[in-house]
Design a protein around this motif. Structure first.
Motif, PDB file in Angstrom:
ATOM      1  N   ILE A  19       0.822  -1.217   0.000  1.00 52.86           N
ATOM      2  CA  ILE A  19       0.000   0.000   0.000  1.00 52.86           C
ATOM      3  C   ILE A  19       0.855   1.266   0.000  1.00 52.86           C
ATOM      4  O   ILE A  19       0.550   2.241  -0.701  1.00 52.86           O
ATOM      5  CB  ILE A  19      -0.978  -0.024   1.206  1.00 52.86           C
ATOM      6  CG1 ILE A  19      -2.005  -1.144   1.012  1.00 52.86           C
ATOM      7  CG2 ILE A  19      -1.667   1.325   1.401  1.00 52.86           C
ATOM      8  CD1 ILE A  19      -2.882  -0.995  -0.238  1.00 52.86           C
ATOM      9  N   LYS A  23       0.743   4.231  -2.754  1.00 52.80           N
ATOM     10  CA  LYS A  23       0.553   5.660  -2.439  1.00 52.80           C
ATOM     11  C   LYS A  23       1.644   6.495  -3.111  1.00 52.80           C
ATOM     12  O   LYS A  23       1.392   7.597  -3.599  1.00 52.80           O
ATOM     13  CB  LYS A  23       0.603   5.868  -0.922  1.00 52.80           C
ATOM     14  CG  LYS A  23      -0.648   5.392  -0.205  1.00 52.80           C
ATOM     15  CD  LYS A  23      -0.527   5.703   1.278  1.00 52.80           C
ATOM     16  CE  LYS A  23      -1.724   5.190   2.059  1.00 52.80           C
ATOM     17  NZ  LYS A  23      -1.476   5.230   3.515  1.00 52.80           N
ATOM     18  N   ALA A  87      -6.205   5.490  -4.149  1.00 52.27           N
ATOM     19  CA  ALA A  87      -5.111   6.282  -3.555  1.00 52.27           C
ATOM     20  C   ALA A  87      -5.040   7.673  -4.189  1.00 52.27           C
ATOM     21  O   ALA A  87      -4.782   8.669  -3.510  1.00 52.27           O
ATOM     22  CB  ALA A  87      -3.789   5.548  -3.720  1.00 52.27           C
ATOM     23  N   GLU A  90      -7.964   9.725  -2.954  1.00 53.58           N
ATOM     24  CA  GLU A  90      -7.735  10.107  -1.563  1.00 53.58           C
ATOM     25  C   GLU A  90      -6.862  11.365  -1.478  1.00 53.58           C
ATOM     26  O   GLU A  90      -6.950  12.139  -0.541  1.00 53.58           O
ATOM     27  CB  GLU A  90      -7.087   8.922  -0.829  1.00 53.58           C
ATOM     28  CG  GLU A  90      -6.985   9.048   0.662  1.00 53.58           C
ATOM     29  CD  GLU A  90      -8.331   9.297   1.355  1.00 53.58           C
ATOM     30  OE1 GLU A  90      -9.387   8.991   0.769  1.00 53.58           O
ATOM     31  OE2 GLU A  90      -8.294   9.830   2.487  1.00 53.58           O
ATOM     32  N   LYS A  91      -6.008  11.560  -2.485  1.00 53.24           N
ATOM     33  CA  LYS A  91      -5.160  12.755  -2.501  1.00 53.24           C
ATOM     34  C   LYS A  91      -5.884  13.940  -3.158  1.00 53.24           C
ATOM     35  O   LYS A  91      -5.286  14.970  -3.457  1.00 53.24           O
ATOM     36  CB  LYS A  91      -3.850  12.463  -3.243  1.00 53.24           C
ATOM     37  CG  LYS A  91      -2.898  11.542  -2.461  1.00 53.24           C
ATOM     38  CD  LYS A  91      -1.617  11.292  -3.253  1.00 53.24           C
ATOM     39  CE  LYS A  91      -0.776  10.161  -2.658  1.00 53.24           C
ATOM     40  NZ  LYS A  91      -0.039  10.530  -1.442  1.00 53.24           N
TER      41      LYS A  91
END
Ligand code: ADP
Ligand code: ASP
Ligand code: MG
Length: 406
Positions: A19, A23, A87, A90-91
């Protein structure tokens, strides 16, 4: 949005291995997007997922159906591509993941080794227009029956280059776990040297003879459609190896006699006995193998006795069972498989203008008492089949013997 703005980035298994790494890949992808590019990302399955999935099926049977195997192994890439999209979201950026089929990749019907027939890029273009970072599952497509197919081990590279070509991308970057293409496998030989640039033909020969840093069909695509490749590390910003035919950018004054040494442990030697020594026999034998989509590499025909000939050739290990079954169907003919072999090769565009390279290669191997079982050549490659147990030694002595060390 001009089409030239599109770039394709491909991240291999190690690069999306956990993970944290996913990321990091998300961050790198966003950086390219913020530099004004339309970004398409192709990912492999996480770490050794594909091997693990194959292992599960093999716990049930040694001969699983190829269709079900493709259904199974293609899930690996679906995990990594959806996680990467999550990911990125999420940013705070828009992203969407697509399976090979959703991305418009149409292949033929040969499960586990399918070839791309066509790519319909409408969906990808639509998503890019919405300012989304598009993540495509590597290594897979879909056939005319809408079944999932896979492109052969290491095939995510081919997905990336094929997309780059279909999307007319500026270039295609292959992010992997080494800093580029080396004079030989840097994980086997300490003194391996990173190569700044390579022509498509050199890269083709390196890839076809075992340098698994990039999938062979990916290079074939790149050459055919002039896709510029940059092979580099996903762990640092160091410039990698460029693969292209632009000699103005190629700083080498003269093509070196030998550019690299490769080895391929993924082949087996097949010896076929009892063939009649008459025209049409080889055509029949290799025609049957071709019908099953089995690629044949080195071929040697032995002296015939009593009007019977023997032919030896190498194929990929995974085709061994299918090849044996296919050959056994020919009347009075038998096949023997030797898994204890490896192919070592030297590649170099300058070899064409330097006589004596083959003699030097054979001499280096002979000095070590390494026996050569088969030989094949192309204008810029010489390959020898030797015993598997001698592979490391052979690669090392050839690498130093041709002066390739750092
Ligand atoms: P990915 O998972 O990123 O697709 P691969 O494992 O398929 O990565 O390919 C990268 C590996 O290729 C390297 O770790 C290296 O051991 C191997 N390799 C073999 N020959 C070479 C070479 N000549 N140059 C660079 N890497 C090579
Ligand atoms: N995951 C597939 C494999 O391990 C495809 C790839 O990594 O390119 O072969
Ligand atoms: Mg690979």
């Amino acid at each position: 949005m001009g089409k030239k703005d599109i770039i394709v980035l491909k991240f291999g298994g190690t690069s999306v291995g956990d993970i944290n790494r996913i990321k990091k890949v998300a961050g790198r992808t966003i950086k390219s997007r913020n530099e004004g590019k339309s970004v398409v990302v192709v990912v492999s399955a996480m770490g050794d997922t594909t091997d693990r999935l194959i292992g599960l099926a093999e716990e049930i049977t040694k001969k699983p159906s190829r269709r079900e195997m493709d259904m199974l192994v293609s899930t690996g890439e679906q995990v990594s591509c959806s996680l990467l999209a999550i990911a990125i979201q999420e940013k705070g950026y828009e992203s969407i993941s697509l399976t090979g089929g959703q991305a418009g990749i149409l292949t033929d019907q040969f499960y586990s080794n399918a070839k791309i027939i066509n790519i319909k890029v409408d969906r990808i273009l639509k998503e890019l227009k919405r300012d989304r970072i598009v993540i495509v599952a590597g290594f897979q497509g879909s056939n005319l029956d809408s079944d999932i197919t896979t492109l052969g081990r290491g095939g995510s590279d081919t997905t990336a280059v094929a997309l780059a070509s279909a999307l007319k991308a500026e270039y295609c970057e292959i992010y992997t776990d080494v800093n580029g293409v080396y004079s030989t496998d840097p994980n086997m030989v300490d003194g391996a040297k990173k190569l700044e640039s390579l022509s498509y033909d050199e890269m083709l020969e390196l890839a076809s003879s075992g340098a698994k840093v990039i999938h062979l069909r990916a290079v074939e695509f790149a050459k055919k459609h002039n896709v510029i490749l940059h092979i580099r590390s996903s762990f640092n910003d160091i410039e990698g190896t460029w693969v292209m035919d632009d000699f103005k950018k190629d700083k080498r004054m003269e093509r070196p006699m030998v550019t690299g040494v490769t080895y391929d442990i993924g082949e087996v030697k097949v010896s076929v006995f009892g063939l009649e020594d008459k025209p049409g026999i080889a055509a029949d034998l290799f025609g049957r193998l071709a019908e099953k989509n089995i690629n044949v590499d080195l071929i040697v025909q032995n002296v015939s006795e009593k009007n019977l000939a023997a032919i030896s050739f190498t194929i990929k290990s995974e085709d061994m069972v299918l090849a044996k079954n296919t050959i056994d169907k020919i009347k009075n003919v038998s096949a023997e498989m030797d898994t204890n072999i490896v192919k070592v090769s030297i590649v170099g565009a300058g070899m064409q203008s330097h006589p004596g390279v083959a003699a030097k290669m054979f001499g280096i191997l002979a000095e070590r008492g390494i026996n050569i079982e088969m030989i094949s050549t192309s204008p810029i490659r010489i390959s020898c089949v030797i015993k598997k147990s001698r592979v490391k030694e052979a690669v090392r002595v050839l690498h130093s013997g041709f002066g390739l060390e750092k």
